[in-house]
Design an enzyme around this catalytic site. Sequence first.
Site, PDB file in Angstrom:
ATOM      1  N   CYS A 126      46.564  34.460  38.055  1.00  0.00           N
ATOM      2  CA  CYS A 126      45.313  35.390  38.318  1.00  0.00           C
ATOM      3  C   CYS A 126      44.183  34.752  38.075  1.00  0.00           C
ATOM      4  CB  CYS A 126      45.152  36.788  37.662  1.00  0.00           C
ATOM      5  SG  CYS A 126      44.225  38.129  38.583  1.00  0.00           S
ATOM      6  N   HIS A 136      50.524  39.049  39.536  1.00  0.00           N
ATOM      7  CA  HIS A 136      51.102  39.040  38.286  1.00  0.00           C
ATOM      8  C   HIS A 136      52.809  39.102  38.111  1.00  0.00           C
ATOM      9  CE1 HIS A 136      47.467  39.807  36.290  1.00  0.00           C
ATOM     10  NE2 HIS A 136      46.976  39.970  37.311  1.00  0.00           N
ATOM     11  N   GLU A 169      54.498  38.848  35.584  1.00  0.00           N
ATOM     12  CA  GLU A 169      54.852  39.813  34.591  1.00  0.00           C
ATOM     13  C   GLU A 169      54.838  41.286  35.002  1.00  0.00           C
ATOM     14  OE1 GLU A 169      50.612  40.487  34.404  1.00  0.00           O
ATOM     15  OE2 GLU A 169      51.976  38.857  34.728  1.00  0.00           O
TER      16      GLU A 169
END
EC number: 6.3.5.5
Length: 453
Positions: free
Chosen positions: A309, A393, A395
């Site tokens: 990001c 992202h 995650e």
Amino acid sequence: MFSKLAANFAQRAAGSAAGTTRRVAFQTRFVSSQTLANGSKGRAIPFQKPGSVPATFTIRDGPVFRGKAFGANANISGEAVFTTSLVGYPESMTDPSYRGQILVFTQPLIGNYGVPSNERDEYNLLKYFESPHIQCAGVVVSDVALNYSHWTAVESLSEWCAREASPPSPASDTRAIVTHLREQGSSLARISIGDEYDADEDESFVDPGQINLVKRVSTKAPFVIESPGADLHVALIDCGVKENILRQLVSRGASLTVFPYNYPIHKVADHFDGVFISNGPGDPIHCQETVYNLARLMETSSIPIMGICLGHQLLAMAVGAKTIKMKYGNRAHNIPALDLTTGQCHITSQNHGYAVDASTLPNDFKEYFVNLNDGSNEGMMHRTRPIFSTQFHPEAKGGPMDSSYLFEKYLENVRAAKSAQRVYKDNRPSQYVLDVLSKERVGVEPVPLVGFA
């Protein structure tokens, strides 16, 4: 050298961190005036009557929406953005990347599964939140569930907002708000408590794009997260890191030392096996120290690097690329990103208002991922060195885990580089580091954005 630098940095930050422990009222939440659900099954439901304090949501040079506040009562201002995520409001509201923004949910009902506890896992990381406090400047929803039901829930959304000293309110036709933001782009906005909107307050709109928000959300001193039995030690640059990014790394066998965003990482890189740059809020142009440090790092070291990001944007700027502000950004859990190396499409979780201009990437870098909705850049990779980054992202939290394999790819790069060393270096955190450094972020507390106009 690293141990002394880290210890000195921690000691200098301790004094300034001590004065930042107070919590402040700085957020406002909007809820719809529609009829609320009467109940839910499966458990005893706490009930709280909706607030009756009138409030207005005003878009600068745009429409004014009226509603009722719930939670604490405070006037706030920020950048109005929208997310199409259906779930994950606790994670979104505590994501440091949303600092300074008023978050509009397109999902009409928010709060129906309550708010979980601040329980921590075996790595001392928060299980259900992305940081210890609410980060966004405010939220706007069509309807809020005062009755909630979920086995992890311990309080309602309104109770959480009140406990965090965050003001909330119904109101608004969020469809009309999102239509305006989609057509006009992300806009400055404010939430005002009181009966009438006062046009004289227009000068008090705060533009978070003019503020170094990363400085406010980054740890003020290094801290360490140990992965028991791990043979790898990664230096992570905290620009507003999410808890689940930390978890994805330590659960895969890498201990972490987390540094402030402006830490001179190039001076201590030899004491680590890899470097990682986290997500974060705001315009990357404010992080010139980080950009300089990363440029020096790549000039002086061949250490494997990964960014996510904002970390992706800062890494791109460090190699000479440029970033652009998007019209209304990408904030959702279902955005398709194409892997240009394999032709595979991944459904990704995203939250960003800036993007890397792929046409400005230097010749030794190439695009890694591209957004299939708008064609924007979603990642880059070095053609020969173990350096890559993604705008989305991997995650998730919330969102799909299609791209979580990228953490494994990064740690494979780290292990390969470590194995290729002529002389083995044991970079695991020393007992001294484990004893001296904190085990969680240092000096990061909510700050009223309206106070920084």
